[in-house]
Design an enzyme around this catalytic site. Sequence first.
Site, PDB file in Angstrom:
ATOM      1  N   GLU A 231       0.846  -1.202   0.000  1.00 42.02           N
ATOM      2  CA  GLU A 231       0.000   0.000   0.000  1.00 42.02           C
ATOM      3  C   GLU A 231       0.879   1.248   0.000  1.00 42.02           C
ATOM      4  OE1 GLU A 231      -3.239  -0.284   2.868  1.00 42.02           O
ATOM      5  OE2 GLU A 231      -4.119  -1.922   1.727  1.00 42.02           O
ATOM      6  N   GLU A 366      -4.872  -8.677  -0.774  1.00 34.82           N
ATOM      7  CA  GLU A 366      -5.721  -8.422   0.402  1.00 34.82           C
ATOM      8  C   GLU A 366      -7.166  -8.305  -0.055  1.00 34.82           C
ATOM      9  OE1 GLU A 366      -4.495  -5.397   3.234  1.00 34.82           O
ATOM     10  OE2 GLU A 366      -2.377  -5.861   2.866  1.00 34.82           O
TER      11      GLU A 366
HETATM   12  O1  AHR Z   1      -5.352  -6.184   6.632  1.00 35.49           O
HETATM   13  C1  AHR Z   1      -5.256  -5.081   7.470  1.00 35.49           C
HETATM   14  C2  AHR Z   1      -4.582  -3.896   6.787  1.00 35.49           C
HETATM   15  O2  AHR Z   1      -5.359  -3.460   5.727  1.00 35.49           O
HETATM   16  C3  AHR Z   1      -3.245  -4.174   6.153  1.00 35.49           C
HETATM   17  O3  AHR Z   1      -2.202  -4.089   7.057  1.00 35.49           O
HETATM   18  C4  AHR Z   1      -3.127  -3.083   5.140  1.00 35.49           C
HETATM   19  O4  AHR Z   1      -2.316  -3.426   4.052  1.00 35.49           O
HETATM   20  C5  AHR Z   1      -4.565  -2.821   4.745  1.00 35.49           C
HETATM   21  O5  AHR Z   1      -4.854  -1.482   4.717  1.00 35.49           O
END
Ligand code: AHR
Length: 567
Positions: A231, A366
């Site tokens: 991110e 994710e």
């Molecule tokens: O999964 C939780 C968080 O969500 C992670 O650390 C991040 O990459 C995302 O914003």
Amino acid sequence: MALLDGNSTHQNSMISRREILRTGLLAAGAISQPASFAFSRAVDSASADSRIDVLLDEPLSAISRYIYGHFTEHLGGLIYDGVWVGENSRVPNIDGIRRRLVEELRKIKAPVIRYPGGCFADSYNWQDGVGPADKRPRRTNFWSDAESTTAPDNHKFESNRFGTNEFLHFAKLAGAAPYLAANLRSLTPESFYRWVEYCNSPAGSTTLAEMRAASGARDPFNVRFWGIGNESWGCGGNFTPQEYAAEFRRFATWVPHYGQELSLIASGPNVDDWDWTRGFFEELLRKGKDQLRSVYGLSLHHYAWNLSRGRTNDWEQGKGSALQFDPVDWYELLREGDRMETLIDKHWQIMGEYDTAHRVKLIVDEWGAWYRPGSEATPGDLLEQMPTLRDAVFSGMTLDLFNRHPAKVAMANCAQLINCLNSLYLAHEDKFCVTPVGHVFAMYAAHQDGQGIRAVFSAPEVHYDRDGQPASFWGLRGSASLSVRELTLTVVNPHVSEPRETRINLRGGRGSTVSATTLTSNDIHVHNTFDQPDALAPQTKSLQATGAALTYTFPPASVTKLSFSLM
Ligand code: AHR
């Protein structure tokens, strides 16, 4: 009736209802026939309101096993408690790693596990987590400020007891490939390639290989997947896509391989940030098309979190409850999750403008549902929430969606594995349970490495009232794959109360010996807890039958796997 294309989004089909009635379909005697399942002898689909055509002659690409991947971050009770219990724990363990978790991961054929974050990754120095355990430094965890005052110390402060060796051992025990995320925000390219050296340089070749050997790992770990930051548009450094692309080039240039193929994953867009994807490729390619060879995949993150029914986009205000929800909240969560298909299609299209051969794949590292706090299995565990049947349907739907895009999505990682967000498992000390999401992963494991097969879904849409406005959602969707002669068809019925009687046609083949595994309940809120770990569990029924068509009734609010042996 909406006609839905299992390969992409909505699409009109040329196969009409009349044709269903015309088509002569075979059938043979079922040995046992649950009321909802029957091969039919006659062309009697008039009563079925829905239809699935599995087009066996229309193969898609192979479904990468890595689509069924996982994610473990040093966050809340995930690592310390969930994964790591310590060698001297009374919790059954293998070298300090929770034994039950390893066993469950083997059952679902866990293909890959991402680590150590997430946002944590860009604050982490891998060198803190190697060498003698009692000499490792204690650091402030990235998530420390978000933790409650009563949170255990090892959630707020990183003991580094669980580091590179422990994670790689865990991945190996689970039978999964490791995927390490490097720190781009606060460390250098040198630190990154030294980590590669620590993990992959041949036995005895370098000081770091000797250090590895001293902690019990003589042979290289041969780690293939490496994330370059996480991110980077946000917690990973607040870069512009152009700045990040320049950093990516620096990190990716001349990384030592040691004979191991390295697959570097660039930090990609947040949800629908098309400018990130465009900006990244534009800048990357300013140094020439050859730069594409350094990128294996572009990551994409999308969480289903906004249940405000269009009222707000505020990250805190928009979230809903994991456990208290009505049917509208149910559909809203699914709608949010269903955006994934458009995200995949549009980012892929933009990527193709720069990478015409589509060398670079999408890595959805994710995804999951994200609710507001309040449903933790272990009170106080940061970002822990209680997955229900709704999350099982959401997860089945998401995995089906990835299966339908096997040429685009090379890996996906559910956020996260245990005690965090869309968890497959919940654990605290010696307590453990498999969540509805975990059951879906077990059911869908049969798709791994299968040949994707196009399937066309046709079903009445779900209509509901969204605070006075009419809203709708698709009525039935899923995905199909073939492994040798075994056909797996997974199907989600999102309707909270209506079953879907469905005619399933195997076009271009005949099946025999079918089994049906279903995850459903009359209670849409059902979930598994430490006290009631089997409140929701899949049920499997088998029947022996032969034919090219059958009628099956998908219960309301259900995820189903049908397995056919093809003749
Ligand atoms: O999964 C939780 C968080 O969500 C992670 O650390 C991040 O990459 C995302 O914003």
